[in-house]
Design a protein around this motif. Sequence first.
Motif, mmCIF file in Angstrom:
data_model
loop_
_atom_site.group_PDB
_atom_site.id
_atom_site.type_symbol
_atom_site.label_atom_id
_atom_site.label_comp_id
_atom_site.label_asym_id
_atom_site.label_seq_id
_atom_site.Cartn_x
_atom_site.Cartn_y
_atom_site.Cartn_z
ATOM 1 N N THR A 12 1.043 -0.999 0.461
ATOM 2 C CA THR A 12 0.205 0.435 -0.112
ATOM 3 C C THR A 12 0.659 1.134 -0.620
ATOM 4 O O THR A 12 0.787 2.385 -0.416
ATOM 5 C CB THR A 12 -1.122 0.465 1.396
ATOM 6 N N GLN A 16 0.695 3.560 -3.514
ATOM 7 C CA GLN A 16 0.480 4.846 -3.148
ATOM 8 C C GLN A 16 1.632 6.048 -3.542
ATOM 9 O O GLN A 16 0.833 7.040 -4.317
ATOM 10 C CB GLN A 16 0.307 5.411 -1.920
ATOM 11 N N SER A 63 3.402 -7.036 -2.240
ATOM 12 C CA SER A 63 1.281 -8.199 -2.597
ATOM 13 C C SER A 63 1.411 -9.429 -2.736
ATOM 14 O O SER A 63 0.982 -9.950 -2.190
ATOM 15 C CB SER A 63 0.766 -7.211 -3.663
ATOM 16 N N GLU A 88 -8.673 -4.040 -6.937
ATOM 17 C CA GLU A 88 -7.144 -3.535 -7.216
ATOM 18 C C GLU A 88 -6.685 -4.308 -7.981
ATOM 19 O O GLU A 88 -5.661 -3.719 -8.021
ATOM 20 C CB GLU A 88 -7.257 -3.970 -4.855
ATOM 21 N N ILE A 131 -5.920 3.852 -5.610
ATOM 22 C CA ILE A 131 -6.080 4.558 -4.376
ATOM 23 C C ILE A 131 -7.142 4.349 -4.170
ATOM 24 O O ILE A 131 -7.864 3.618 -2.804
ATOM 25 C CB ILE A 131 -4.787 5.868 -4.284
ATOM 26 N N MET A 134 -7.947 0.622 -4.129
ATOM 27 C CA MET A 134 -7.467 -0.242 -2.546
ATOM 28 C C MET A 134 -8.142 0.529 -1.089
ATOM 29 O O MET A 134 -8.345 -0.289 -0.694
ATOM 30 C CB MET A 134 -6.043 0.432 -2.316
ATOM 31 N N TYR A 138 -10.127 -2.036 2.119
ATOM 32 C CA TYR A 138 -10.434 -1.921 3.566
ATOM 33 C C TYR A 138 -11.902 -1.733 3.969
ATOM 34 O O TYR A 138 -12.172 -1.405 5.048
ATOM 35 C CB TYR A 138 -9.686 -1.759 4.313
ATOM 36 N N PHE A 155 -5.009 7.451 2.977
ATOM 37 C CA PHE A 155 -4.591 6.444 1.669
ATOM 38 C C PHE A 155 -3.922 8.176 1.371
ATOM 39 O O PHE A 155 -3.397 7.997 -0.051
ATOM 40 C CB PHE A 155 -5.551 5.984 1.268
ATOM 41 N N ARG A 312 1.011 3.072 8.566
ATOM 42 C CA ARG A 312 0.263 1.379 8.660
ATOM 43 C C ARG A 312 -0.002 0.351 9.330
ATOM 44 O O ARG A 312 -1.486 -0.085 8.960
ATOM 45 C CB ARG A 312 0.825 1.587 7.295
#
Length: 324
Positions: A12, A16, A63, A88, A131, A134, A138, A155, A312
Amino acid sequence: MNVHEWPLTAFTILAQMAVGAFVTLGLVNLFAQTKYSSKTVDRLAKPALYAIGPVMVLALLASMFHLGNPLNAPNAIRHVATSWLAREILFGAGFAVLGFIFAAATWFGWFNAKIRNALAIFTAIWGLGFIWVMAHVYMLPTVPAWNHWTTPATFYISAALTGSLAIALAFSAWPIVSTKWPKLDHALTGANKSSNNPAQARADIQTERETINLTNQATKWIAITTIAMLALQLVVGTYAAAKPAGPNPAEVDPSPTWYAIRLVLLIIGAGIIGLYLTLTTHKNLEGGQHKPLLALTLTSFALVTISEIIARFLFYGEMNRIGI
């Protein structure tokens, strides 16, 4: 935080950062083209552009370590209509491909300037969408601490902070790198400091001066952006820390010590780049004093990045599920 989740922190933040860097570089290009020649803009922007790709590749590799079987990753795209995770993957891979095509077009001179600019704008918009997607991975109803507007807000702010500082670092490091490795400078930007042609030598000196001036102005605006993003991050972070974590808030460790460390690093990091506004002048750069600027941007980038890593980890530590 489970060790299995660590790759998500790397993914992430790096992804980003890559998006934020691409958008920042695009804005620098947009405004620079109104005052400087294309040769001057390319002299500054091309090395930074080619550095964004490896960052995104590292993000995608990170990832993969989160998956039980990385070879099954392409199967997730089949559920793009219903799964934010599939979206994503699609948007992440799409941003990497679009960025590679744009970098290749810049390197080989494919298409004309208008088409390349249109491709850059489309890639930047795709990255901003990446983003957004992404963040929605969550925003789960079963995790109240994540299912909030502060998730996409943090983010995007993280992308702006780390991405803009990454570009400032590239801008300030390149004069030193190009002096030490002139062949690399020639390969990336076409500059030839050892030219025996007097007219070409004079043109190169003029381009060098314009590049110094552009570096000065661009880094100052990045410093201003960093301070503005710091203010937003403090507001959003304070709101996020104060909001209820769900019906069982006691299950979530707020880690006040780490949260305080994160804020201190963020404030110091953004403050250091802010010193550039008052301590570094155009004459300093023109006189070859690039090292102080590099020290400022490197320290600021390192502190802010560490701050975002801590943030994070705290974010993933807030996973307090309710229901099923």
